[in-house]
Motif scaffolding. Structure first.
Motif, mmCIF file in Angstrom:
data_model
loop_
_atom_site.group_PDB
_atom_site.id
_atom_site.type_symbol
_atom_site.label_atom_id
_atom_site.label_comp_id
_atom_site.label_asym_id
_atom_site.label_seq_id
_atom_site.Cartn_x
_atom_site.Cartn_y
_atom_site.Cartn_z
ATOM 1 N N ARG A 275 0.620 5.527 -16.038
ATOM 2 C CA ARG A 275 2.078 5.408 -16.054
ATOM 3 C C ARG A 275 2.571 5.107 -14.642
ATOM 4 O O ARG A 275 2.173 5.751 -13.678
ATOM 5 C CB ARG A 275 2.704 6.693 -16.573
ATOM 6 N N LEU A 276 3.436 4.120 -14.543
ATOM 7 C CA LEU A 276 3.927 3.674 -13.244
ATOM 8 C C LEU A 276 5.246 4.320 -12.842
ATOM 9 O O LEU A 276 5.677 4.162 -11.699
ATOM 10 C CB LEU A 276 4.085 2.147 -13.235
ATOM 11 N N ASP A 277 5.908 5.026 -13.768
ATOM 12 C CA ASP A 277 7.123 5.713 -13.360
ATOM 13 C C ASP A 277 6.737 6.788 -12.344
ATOM 14 O O ASP A 277 5.750 7.487 -12.491
ATOM 15 C CB ASP A 277 7.839 6.323 -14.563
ATOM 16 N N GLY A 278 7.511 6.896 -11.301
ATOM 17 C CA GLY A 278 7.171 7.789 -10.200
ATOM 18 C C GLY A 278 6.494 7.067 -9.046
ATOM 19 O O GLY A 278 6.313 7.637 -7.974
ATOM 20 N N SER A 279 6.134 5.793 -9.268
ATOM 21 C CA SER A 279 5.597 4.985 -8.172
ATOM 22 C C SER A 279 6.751 4.352 -7.398
ATOM 23 O O SER A 279 7.869 4.234 -7.901
ATOM 24 C CB SER A 279 4.680 3.888 -8.717
ATOM 25 N N VAL A 280 6.477 3.942 -6.176
ATOM 26 C CA VAL A 280 7.498 3.298 -5.359
ATOM 27 C C VAL A 280 7.442 1.787 -5.569
ATOM 28 O O VAL A 280 8.364 1.184 -6.102
ATOM 29 C CB VAL A 280 7.341 3.654 -3.871
ATOM 30 N N HIS A 281 6.378 1.152 -5.163
ATOM 31 C CA HIS A 281 6.161 -0.269 -5.423
ATOM 32 C C HIS A 281 4.656 -0.519 -5.510
ATOM 33 O O HIS A 281 4.050 -1.052 -4.569
ATOM 34 C CB HIS A 281 6.814 -1.181 -4.375
ATOM 35 N N PRO A 282 4.024 -0.136 -6.620
ATOM 36 C CA PRO A 282 2.565 -0.193 -6.757
ATOM 37 C C PRO A 282 2.013 -1.614 -6.824
ATOM 38 O O PRO A 282 2.619 -2.511 -7.401
ATOM 39 C CB PRO A 282 2.318 0.552 -8.072
ATOM 40 N N ARG A 283 0.852 -1.762 -6.224
ATOM 41 C CA ARG A 283 0.116 -3.020 -6.262
ATOM 42 C C ARG A 283 -1.355 -2.706 -6.515
ATOM 43 O O ARG A 283 -1.809 -1.597 -6.256
ATOM 44 C CB ARG A 283 0.293 -3.791 -4.947
ATOM 45 N N VAL A 284 -2.100 -3.700 -6.994
ATOM 46 C CA VAL A 284 -3.507 -3.474 -7.324
ATOM 47 C C VAL A 284 -4.368 -4.524 -6.638
ATOM 48 O O VAL A 284 -3.946 -5.665 -6.440
ATOM 49 C CB VAL A 284 -3.720 -3.496 -8.858
ATOM 50 N N GLU A 285 -5.583 -4.128 -6.299
ATOM 51 C CA GLU A 285 -6.521 -5.038 -5.665
ATOM 52 C C GLU A 285 -7.952 -4.714 -6.112
ATOM 53 O O GLU A 285 -8.268 -3.544 -6.369
ATOM 54 C CB GLU A 285 -6.398 -4.978 -4.139
ATOM 55 N N PRO A 286 -8.810 -5.735 -6.242
ATOM 56 C CA PRO A 286 -10.195 -5.522 -6.654
ATOM 57 C C PRO A 286 -11.064 -5.165 -5.451
ATOM 58 O O PRO A 286 -10.916 -5.736 -4.372
ATOM 59 C CB PRO A 286 -10.592 -6.876 -7.241
ATOM 60 N N GLU A 287 -11.993 -4.243 -5.668
ATOM 61 C CA GLU A 287 -12.817 -3.762 -4.568
ATOM 62 C C GLU A 287 -14.259 -3.520 -5.010
ATOM 63 O O GLU A 287 -14.580 -3.575 -6.196
ATOM 64 C CB GLU A 287 -12.240 -2.462 -3.995
ATOM 65 N N GLY B 22 -12.786 -1.799 0.455
ATOM 66 C CA GLY B 22 -11.700 -2.686 0.847
ATOM 67 C C GLY B 22 -11.531 -3.823 -0.137
ATOM 68 O O GLY B 22 -12.415 -4.123 -0.954
ATOM 69 N N ALA B 23 -10.398 -4.475 -0.066
ATOM 70 C CA ALA B 23 -10.033 -5.502 -1.053
ATOM 71 C C ALA B 23 -10.698 -6.839 -0.775
ATOM 72 O O ALA B 23 -10.857 -7.248 0.374
ATOM 73 C CB ALA B 23 -8.522 -5.675 -1.074
ATOM 74 N N ALA B 24 -11.044 -7.520 -1.868
ATOM 75 C CA ALA B 24 -11.625 -8.855 -1.761
ATOM 76 C C ALA B 24 -10.571 -9.948 -1.898
ATOM 77 O O ALA B 24 -10.849 -11.118 -1.646
ATOM 78 C CB ALA B 24 -12.704 -9.042 -2.816
ATOM 79 N N THR B 25 -9.356 -9.574 -2.336
ATOM 80 C CA THR B 25 -8.257 -10.533 -2.481
ATOM 81 C C THR B 25 -6.967 -9.874 -2.016
ATOM 82 O O THR B 25 -6.934 -8.686 -1.717
ATOM 83 C CB THR B 25 -8.072 -10.979 -3.951
ATOM 84 N N ALA B 26 -5.907 -10.639 -1.995
ATOM 85 C CA ALA B 26 -4.586 -10.067 -1.732
ATOM 86 C C ALA B 26 -4.188 -9.161 -2.890
ATOM 87 O O ALA B 26 -4.670 -9.309 -4.017
ATOM 88 C CB ALA B 26 -3.557 -11.180 -1.569
ATOM 89 N N ALA B 27 -3.326 -8.187 -2.619
ATOM 90 C CA ALA B 27 -2.865 -7.256 -3.649
ATOM 91 C C ALA B 27 -1.844 -7.930 -4.561
ATOM 92 O O ALA B 27 -1.068 -8.787 -4.131
ATOM 93 C CB ALA B 27 -2.250 -6.026 -2.996
ATOM 94 N N VAL B 28 -1.841 -7.510 -5.829
ATOM 95 C CA VAL B 28 -0.937 -8.070 -6.848
ATOM 96 C C VAL B 28 0.019 -6.965 -7.309
ATOM 97 O O VAL B 28 -0.427 -5.861 -7.630
ATOM 98 C CB VAL B 28 -1.748 -8.600 -8.044
ATOM 99 N N PRO B 29 1.324 -7.229 -7.361
ATOM 100 C CA PRO B 29 2.272 -6.215 -7.848
ATOM 101 C C PRO B 29 1.969 -5.797 -9.280
ATOM 102 O O PRO B 29 1.576 -6.626 -10.109
ATOM 103 C CB PRO B 29 3.626 -6.927 -7.754
#
Length: 262
Positions: free
Chosen positions: A96-108, A229-236
């Motif tokens: 659940r994303l409620d309670g997040s500020v501005h979450p992003r995801v990245e593959p690692e 660490g991330a292999a790509t830029a983060a995605v919202p």
């Protein structure tokens, strides 16, 4: 001439960041009043606050190990943070994303330590204790306004750590460079990269962590993980999505997102 304001006490900065994370609100950056050395002290205080609430340490993470991430955030130095039990989301589960500020995801790429790592462990001991590797997703969520921060700001904020998801573990190999990494949102490719984006080779990230550990490590239990660490830029991230990361030859990992009504 503008007067220089002194930095708030370390405990006060940690408290503000802790409350921002728990309430899902953004706060103003601390900026020039915060040095990198003090920022790591704030991070340690933040870790102690979480452990005092009953969380336990599950690992560590590196930040800014990819050229894409450095360019996206405008920084050039690798940083390290911590992971705790409340941050882990199981593979395929819904977050659940409620309670997040501005979450992003990245593959690692994630490493697993097969034995406990004491605070005084040498670089050789740390590397030798790794017994497995897995694909991972990291959800980052800076607690600062506009997802904007200095290097010291982000270190104090535990390198924007929020949640992480691990795929299936496979036997550790030193042949990790040059593997294709694909990030998909609802089945569509959103980002592609290679594991070589992680300091040229994820093994270099492991070595970098080992070097930094003697300055910033506090001991890790057997089974602890390191997010390299991330292999790509983060995605919202947005609610109602399925996020999948595939690391060639290692495996895949998946996460579903939901909002307050899901």
């Amino acid at each position: 001439m503008n007067a220089t304001h002194p930095a708030p006490p370390i405990s006060e900065i940690a408290r503000r960041l802790d409350q921002a994370e728990r309430k899902g609100i953004a706060i103003k950056q601390f900026g020039d009043v915060l040095s990198l050395e003090v920022a790591y002290e704030v991070q340690a205080e933040l870790r102690d606050l979480r452990l005092a609430r009953g969380e336990h340490l599950t690992g560590a993470k590196l930040g800014f190990t990819s050229e894409a991430k450095m360019a996206q955030m405008g920084v050039k130095e690798v940083i390290v943070g911590f992971l705790t039990s409340t941050m882990e989301v199981h593979n395929g589960d819904r977050l659940r994303l409620d309670g997040s500020v501005h979450p992003r995801v990245e593959p690692e790429v994630a490493f697993r330590f097969g034995q406990a790592v004491p605070p005084d462990a040498s670089e050789e001991q740390i590397i030798a204790s790794v017994d497995a590797v897995a694909p991972a997703l990291e959800i980052i969520d800076s607690r600062y306004l506009n997802f904007s921060f200095s290097l010291a700001d982000v270190v104090a904020d535990n390198t924007s750590a929020s949640r992480y998801v691990l795929g299936e573990w496979t036997t550790f190999t030193d042949d990790l460079a040059g593997r294709t990494v694909t990030l998909l949102v609802d089945g569509s490719i959103t980002e592609t990269g290679t594991t070589s984006a992680i300091l040229g080779d994820p093994l270099n990230a492991l070595r970098e962590f080992a070097r930094m550990y003697r300055r910033h490590g506090a001991g890790l239990p057997a089974g602890a993980v390191l997010l390299a660490g991330a292999a790509t830029a983060a995605v919202p991230l947005s609610p109602g999505s399925t996020i999948t990361a595939i690391v060639a030859g290692i495996g895949s990992v998946e996460l579903e997102t939901a909002g307050a009504d899901s």
